[in-house]
Design an enzyme around this catalytic site. Structure first.
Site, PDB file in Angstrom:
ATOM      1  NE  ARG A 257     -11.133  -1.916  22.317  1.00  0.00           N
ATOM      2  CZ  ARG A 257     -13.164  -1.656  22.842  1.00  0.00           C
ATOM      3  NH1 ARG A 257     -13.308  -0.933  21.906  1.00  0.00           N
ATOM      4  NH2 ARG A 257     -13.529  -1.956  23.783  1.00  0.00           N
ATOM      5  CG  HIS A 261     -13.474   3.223  22.924  1.00  0.00           C
ATOM      6  ND1 HIS A 261     -12.985   3.781  21.707  1.00  0.00           N
ATOM      7  CD2 HIS A 261     -12.890   4.592  23.070  1.00  0.00           C
ATOM      8  CE1 HIS A 261     -13.008   4.768  21.712  1.00  0.00           C
ATOM      9  NE2 HIS A 261     -12.759   5.222  22.007  1.00  0.00           N
ATOM     10  CE1 TYR A 270     -16.330  -3.154  25.216  1.00  0.00           C
ATOM     11  CE2 TYR A 270     -17.125  -2.026  27.001  1.00  0.00           C
ATOM     12  CZ  TYR A 270     -16.067  -2.241  26.287  1.00  0.00           C
ATOM     13  OH  TYR A 270     -15.121  -1.215  25.214  1.00  0.00           O
TER      14      TYR A 270
END
Lengths: 361, 325
Positions: A257, A261, A270
């Site tokens: 990815r 998100h 993160y």
């Protein structure tokens, strides 16, 4: 006495390596230049669309949007392996597959722009709409495959789920049903390594996600999800087997990815920057473009023309989306039931009377 | 004293209990390193470690079910479900186990867990991110349902919920997560559960509401005040079990009752309030009870969501109509 009663292995398929070199036999479809070019063009269009959609969100013209950046090979590979009559049950970022199947970009924007008409898309009318509650779509695909099987139709169902989704019960329930009933379907786990902020190793201790189908007794394969040729080849094989009555396949497409998100997320909180930078070296457009160049099918001029063409198409879709007026308040009450109950008619009148009174704050 | 938002009240209460009580474990999707998608658990994993503030696999049934297991064995899990729209796989565990464990073991085992989830509309969120389905949990015997409507009550009611020996579903109205700030001292003082909070005293009509709708209701009450209509506004706060004494006392005084909630009308918690006031206080009523609620439709996507949520005008009109009856 102890003896081995069962043994399993997971095969990994790659057709093009990250440098665009052929490392497996060329699949049949890849012998047709038009097919290869269509796939590359749609991957590029998907990426152009994605960039624009994020910009629209940033400028307040779109709601939260789930990017497909880095997933173009997986999605276009799946879509191009399917037939129109097959049934697609996506999650929520498989635009490459959906555009291939005829969904319009303006419809994708309508959905993320907060308008139900996006779900009433012009792609195959039997396809399922986007599915936000994680993994629930797997069971719909299994049910759709069951319907095909019961009616003796040579059609398949295809569903997509992420690495995070493989932790949900609904995923295992669907796999199990597909195995027990030899359902004509394909599960695709698009493993992009991150479920929002949760890395794969906190999701599972399994070496692969492909092996999640072993306990269900179905065929399991892993492919390089950044390699559109591998994804399409493995998907075509899975669907051919399904149509031939040989049951379901679980295909894990390993990718990354490259985006947050969704636009509501900030992955820098993160995820190490270095990891993302490294992943860009394996991104899917690069290797197919290199392959096309090496075959004399692509050059800088064609790339430039394509990018302009994609930008124009996306601009036209955005204009169509922005010019689509909001539905009237009465639309809330349409399509609730086949026939509107009386109590709902009363509420509909109240809603119309108070239309524009602000609600909320 | 720090001035904090509702969501900071949640964080402060979680931190307080993590600090004070070793049995407390916060768990859920993205609650650790990321600090929660709304930041409710921001900084907690850094402060208390990954075993006290735990990122779980993505599975809501698992989150609720493991919490039942932990709670039954003496821990105090505080699981988070990322959005109420994803809470439904957890429903089985809540209705089949969390709410029943004490009763079916004749008190041998108990289930002190707090299932937290943001809920409600009005933030332009995607599909399945805006519903209000508190009534579903209110219908579960043995489960408490608590909804704070201010930073003070977020802090005080969450402390009380974590200390409560019974399972609590703690629903956070995300539309007002950052709407207003209040001075809240981190003194570890819980607020009582199972009681209503009177937000505004009045004499002409009683309006019962909860969660984010307290804001529209207070606005309507203030507007009506200008016209000489005095409303008493009651924040239900604990949705189940309901403190009917406070409501009945208020209705005895005003003779009129309006219930406002964001959730659909049909079988909403408003129906329970209305039914009980009809049962126990009908002779105090001077006019029929009115409900101002979300419609019995699917929660629309965000282009229409503000049309779905009860507006200040709808609430004020309902009060005026009740007074004209």
């Amino acid at each position: 006495m102890k003896k081995t009663v069962a043994e399993y292995r997971i095969e990994h398929l790659q057709v093009l390596d990250p440098q665009g070199e052929l490392v497996s036999d060329l699949p049949d479809f890849a012998r047709d230049p038009e097919q290869l070019l269509s796939m590359y063009r749609l991957m590029t269009l998907t990426r152009t669309f994605d960039t624009k959609a994020i910009n629209l969100q940033r400028t307040g013209k779109l709601g939260t949007y789930a990017s497909s950046l880095g997933h173009e090979a997986a999605h276009v590979g799946i879509g191009s392996a399917m037939r129109d009559e097959d049934i697609f049950a996506p999650m929520y970022r498989e635009y490459g597959a959906q555009l291939w199947r005829g969904v319009k970009m303006s419809e994708v924007l309508l959905y993320w722009g907060g308008d139900e008409r996006g779900n009433d898309f012009s792609g195959p009318r039997h396809d399922f709409p986007w599915c936000v509650p994680i993994a629930t779509q797997c069971l719909h695909a299994a049910g759709a495959a069951m319907a095909c099987k019961l009616r003796g139709e040579k059609r398949c169902a295809v569903t997509v789920i992420g690495d995070g989704g493989t932790s949900e019960g609904a995923f295992y329930e669907a796999l199990n049903l597909a195995g027990a009933q030899r359902l004509p379907m394909m599960f695709v786990v698009v493993n992009n390594k991150w479920a929002i902020s949760v890395p794969l190793h906190l999701q599972t201790a399994a070496e692969t996600l492909a092996q999640k189908g072993i306990a269900a007794g179905i065929r399991c394969v892993q492919v390089d999800g950044n390699d559109v040729l591998a994804v399409r080849a493995a998907s075509e094989e899975a669907l051919a087997r399904a149509r031939a009555g040989e049951g379901a396949t679980l295909m894990e497409a390993v990718t990354y990815r490259l985006s947050d998100h969704t636009t509501a997320d900030d992955a820098t909180r993160y995820r190490p920057k270095e990891e993302v930078e490294e992943a860009w070296e394996f991104e899917p457009l690069l290797r197919i473009r290199k392959y096309l160049q090496s075959q004399g099918m692509w050059d800088e001029q064609r790339e430039e023309d394509l990018l302009r063409e994609c930008a124009n198409k996306v601009d036209a879709a955005v204009e169509e989306y922005l010019n689509t007026a909001r539905m009237p308040v009465s639309a809330m009450f349409d399509h609730m039931y086949d026939e509107m109950p009386e109590s709902l008619q009363e509420q509909r009148e109240i809603a119309i009377r108070y239309e524009g009174s602000g609600g909320g704050h | 004293m720090p001035r904090i938002t509702l969501i900071e009240g949640v964080t402060m209460a979680l931190a307080h209990e993590l600090e004070k009580d070793d049995r407390v474990v916060v768990l859920g999707e993205d609650v650790g390193v990321n600090g929660g998608v709304f930041r409710a658990t921001a900084g907690l994993q850094q402060r208390f470690g990954a075993e006290r503030v735990m990122d779980t696999p993505l599975a809501e049934s698992m989150i609720a079910g493991m919490s039942v297991g932990m709670a039954a064995q003496g821990m105090r899990p505080v699981p988070e479900i990322q959005f109420m729209g994803f809470i439904y796989p957890a429903v089985d565990q809540m209705i089949s186990h969390a709410g029943r464990l004490r009763h079916r073991t004749r008190g041998r085992l108990q289930c002190p867990m707090v299932l937290r989830a943001p809920y409600g509309g009005g933030i332009h969120a995607p599909e399945h991110h805006s519903e209000s389905t508190e009534a579903m949990f209110a219908h579960m015997p043995g489960v408490r349902v608590v909804i704070p409507s201010s930073p003070t009550r977020a802090y005080g009611l969450l402390l009380a919920s974590i200390r409560c020996p019974d399972p609590v579903v703690f629903l956070e109205p995300k539309r007002i997560y950052r709407l207003a700030k209040q001075e809240v001292e981190d003194n570890g003082e819980a607020l009582p559960l199972d009681v209503c909070y009177i937000l505004r005293e009045g004499t002409d009509a009683t309006i019962v509401t909860w969660g984010a709708m307290t804001h529209e209701t207070m606005k309507a009450a203030n507007e009506l005040d200008q016209k000489g209509i005095s409303c008493e506004v009651i924040d239900l706060a604990t949705i189940s079990p309901i403190d009917f004494d406070t409501i009945l006392e208020s209705v005895e005084k005003t003779g009129r009752l309006i219930i406002v909630h964001e959730a659909p009308n049909n079988c909403g918690v408003g129906a329970e309030v209305a039914a009980t006031v009809a049962e126990k206080g009908i002779y105090d009523l001077k006019a029929p009870i009115r409900r101002v609620t979300g419609y019995d439709t699917v929660m629309p996507l965000f282009r229409l969501e503000m049309e779905y949520l009860p507006s200040v005008r709808r609430i004020a009109d309902a009060v005026v109509e009740t007074l004209e009856d």
